[in-house]
Design a protein around this motif. Structure first.
Motif, short mmCIF file in Angstrom:
data_model
loop_
_atom_site.label_atom_id
_atom_site.label_comp_id
_atom_site.label_asym_id
_atom_site.label_seq_id
_atom_site.Cartn_x
_atom_site.Cartn_y
_atom_site.Cartn_z
N ALA A 95 0.84 -1.20 0.00
CA ALA A 95 0.00 0.00 0.00
C ALA A 95 0.87 1.24 0.00
N VAL A 96 0.32 2.33 -0.56
CA VAL A 96 0.94 3.65 -0.50
C VAL A 96 -0.06 4.57 0.18
N VAL A 97 0.31 5.08 1.35
CA VAL A 97 -0.56 5.98 2.11
C VAL A 97 0.05 7.37 2.06
N VAL A 98 -0.77 8.36 1.76
CA VAL A 98 -0.32 9.74 1.60
C VAL A 98 -0.66 10.54 2.85
N GLU A 99 0.35 11.19 3.43
CA GLU A 99 0.15 12.10 4.55
C GLU A 99 0.62 13.49 4.14
N LEU A 100 -0.33 14.41 4.01
CA LEU A 100 0.00 15.77 3.60
C LEU A 100 0.69 16.52 4.73
N PRO A 101 1.56 17.47 4.38
CA PRO A 101 2.22 18.26 5.41
C PRO A 101 1.25 19.28 6.01
N VAL A 102 1.68 19.90 7.07
CA VAL A 102 0.91 20.97 7.70
C VAL A 102 0.89 22.17 6.75
N PRO A 103 -0.29 22.80 6.55
CA PRO A 103 -0.33 23.98 5.67
C PRO A 103 0.56 25.10 6.21
N PRO A 104 1.00 26.01 5.35
CA PRO A 104 0.57 26.16 3.97
C PRO A 104 1.23 25.11 3.07
N LEU A 105 0.46 24.61 2.12
CA LEU A 105 0.96 23.60 1.18
C LEU A 105 1.73 24.29 0.07
N ILE A 106 2.93 23.78 -0.22
CA ILE A 106 3.80 24.37 -1.22
C ILE A 106 3.84 23.46 -2.45
N PRO A 107 3.43 23.98 -3.63
CA PRO A 107 3.45 23.15 -4.84
C PRO A 107 4.86 22.64 -5.14
N LEU A 108 4.91 21.52 -5.85
CA LEU A 108 6.20 20.95 -6.22
C LEU A 108 6.87 21.76 -7.31
N GLY A 109 8.17 21.93 -7.17
CA GLY A 109 9.00 22.47 -8.22
C GLY A 109 9.90 21.35 -8.70
N VAL A 110 10.85 21.68 -9.56
CA VAL A 110 11.77 20.66 -10.05
C VAL A 110 12.69 20.25 -8.91
N GLY A 111 12.76 18.93 -8.66
CA GLY A 111 13.56 18.40 -7.54
C GLY A 111 14.96 18.07 -7.92
#
Length: 181
Positions: A165-181
């Motif tokens: 399984a893959v479970v997603v846990e979002l970070p505490v806001p504010p949520l920052i969109p992904l940029g190039v890693g």
């Protein structure tokens, strides 16, 4: 909280475009996939090593969503899990829509933190001509959309195998969109 599934895992001890699918991988805390060319505390991607070999490795484990492979197949490309160099292929998680700092829990133990998007390079057209243009889309405001998955660091190691399984846990806001890693 999204729940998806691992459908394939892969490794390669050399810097090649594609990786080799395997039955399971061992993920090491703070390093990446055991035995993989991109595993380590500092950068391993060749262009980043040339720029500054002391940079932290924010690309320890690469994940791609199987839905991209489906989309490519619909457009006439033949791309299997591991062909685009990912360590883990998932299904059922919107990897590209995750904010930076999201934690992905895989199987019983593994925890990966999403650091950014993978930026596809011109090597992808060597693999299959025309593929680069297909994995780079346009967003609603004309912005470039990179579809080739996300990069992560390892917070907690363990074994990952297809079916986990893959479970997603979002970070505490504010949520920052992904940029190039």
């Amino acid at each position: 909280m999204d729940i998806g599934q691992v459908i394939a895992v892969a490794i390669d001890d050399k810097h090649r475009f594609s990786k080799r699918p395997v039955e399971k991988i061992r993920v090491l805390t703070g390093l990446g996939v055991e035995g993989d060319a991109h595993s380590g505390v500092t950068v391993k991607h060749r262009s980043r090593v040339r720029a500054d070999p002391s940079q932290p490795n924010l690309r320890q484990v690469h994940l791609i969503h199987a839905e991209l492979l489906d989309e490519l197949a619909d457009q006439g490309f033949d791309v299997d899990p591991a062909d685009l160099g990912e360590n883990i292929t998932t299904r059922g998680v919107d990897l590209l829509g995750l904010p930076r700092g999201t934690v992905l829990k895989l199987g019983a133990d593994v925890e990966l933190e999403v650091t950014g998007l993978r930026n596809p390079c011109s090597q992808i057209d060597t693999f299959q001509p025309g593929l680069l243009k297909t994995v780079l889309g346009k967003g609603p405001n004309g912005e470039l959309v990179r579809k080739t998955g996300v990069m992560t660091i390892v917070l907690k190691g363990g074994v990952v195998a297809p079916g986990d399984a893959v479970v997603v846990e979002l970070p505490v806001p504010p949520l920052i969109p992904l940029g190039v890693g």
